[in-house]
Design an enzyme around this catalytic site. Sequence first.
Site, PDB file in Angstrom:
ATOM      1  N   ARG A   1       0.781  -1.241   0.000  1.00  0.00           N
ATOM      2  CA  ARG A   1       0.000   0.000   0.000  1.00  0.00           C
ATOM      3  C   ARG A   1       0.815   1.295   0.000  1.00  0.00           C
ATOM      4  NH1 ARG A   1      -5.046   0.732   3.488  1.00  0.00           N
ATOM      5  NH2 ARG A   1      -3.521   1.146   5.123  1.00  0.00           N
ATOM      6  N   ASP A   2       2.116   1.221  -0.072  1.00  0.00           N
ATOM      7  CA  ASP A   2       2.907   2.463  -0.152  1.00  0.00           C
ATOM      8  C   ASP A   2       4.179   2.222  -0.949  1.00  0.00           C
ATOM      9  OD1 ASP A   2       3.434   5.135   0.200  1.00  0.00           O
ATOM     10  OD2 ASP A   2       4.400   4.871   2.151  1.00  0.00           O
ATOM     11  N   LEU A   3       4.037   1.545  -2.073  1.00  0.00           N
ATOM     12  CA  LEU A   3       5.201   1.233  -2.892  1.00  0.00           C
ATOM     13  C   LEU A   3       5.604   2.460  -3.708  1.00  0.00           C
ATOM     14  CD1 LEU A   3       6.717  -1.513  -3.193  1.00  0.00           C
ATOM     15  CD2 LEU A   3       5.598  -1.741  -5.410  1.00  0.00           C
TER      16      LEU A   3
ATOM     17  N   ASN B   1      10.905   3.927  -1.020  1.00  0.00           N
ATOM     18  CA  ASN B   1      10.756   2.777  -0.116  1.00  0.00           C
ATOM     19  C   ASN B   1      11.406   1.516  -0.673  1.00  0.00           C
ATOM     20  OD1 ASN B   1       9.375   4.262   1.768  1.00  0.00           O
ATOM     21  ND2 ASN B   1       7.345   3.627   1.086  1.00  0.00           N
TER      22      ASN B   1
END
Length: 212
Positions: A62-64, A68
């Site tokens: 959910r936060d690629l 990151n």
Amino acid sequence: MFSKPGLHPTDIDIYLAMSLMETDLHKIIHSTQELSEQHNQYFLYQILRGLKYLHSVGIVHRDLKPANLFINGDCLLKIGDFGMARSVAQCKPGTSHNPLTQYVMTRWYRAPELLFTFPTYDTKIDIWSAGCIFAELIMRRQIFPAKDSPSQIKMIVYYLGTPTEDVMNLVRESEIKKVIYDCGDKKGLPWSTILPKASPKALDLVSKVWIR
């Protein structure tokens, strides 16, 4: 894991030992470092392998985004920052005591399921983000760098075309529908126009990643 004598069992210190990663993919993409197609292939291969593992056990990152994705001197890549990660079950309506917000992921990598406020979403949102990252590797800039969510929606519609009626039926908010309809009937741009520097194989892969 260590505890001091005489302390309650919950009064413990936890130490994590992790591999040293010298940089992240964002810094590499937006540097003067030359990137060959082999670099791009290898980075994407590792991203997809990592996602295959996460998704196989029911985890959505959910936060690629490039910041990151950590890289070492051997071009080995590790997916990091799981603060927004959830199980697939939690992404279904009525299965979580804490309703999941649609405002996850950095906007530029946010999938249509989130932008269009679909009632549910799954691991496909990570695949969309991987496609955005791959395009960014090729272009050396973000592909959908909008200033806000409405602009993000308009940019995606302009590039990829007007959503089908089946997709529009899943859009819950009238304001979002209005933004999409205000774009008019868009057919979408040819992939070779969107990514003029991409090889035929890269274009073929991206066209599959972004099939909605």
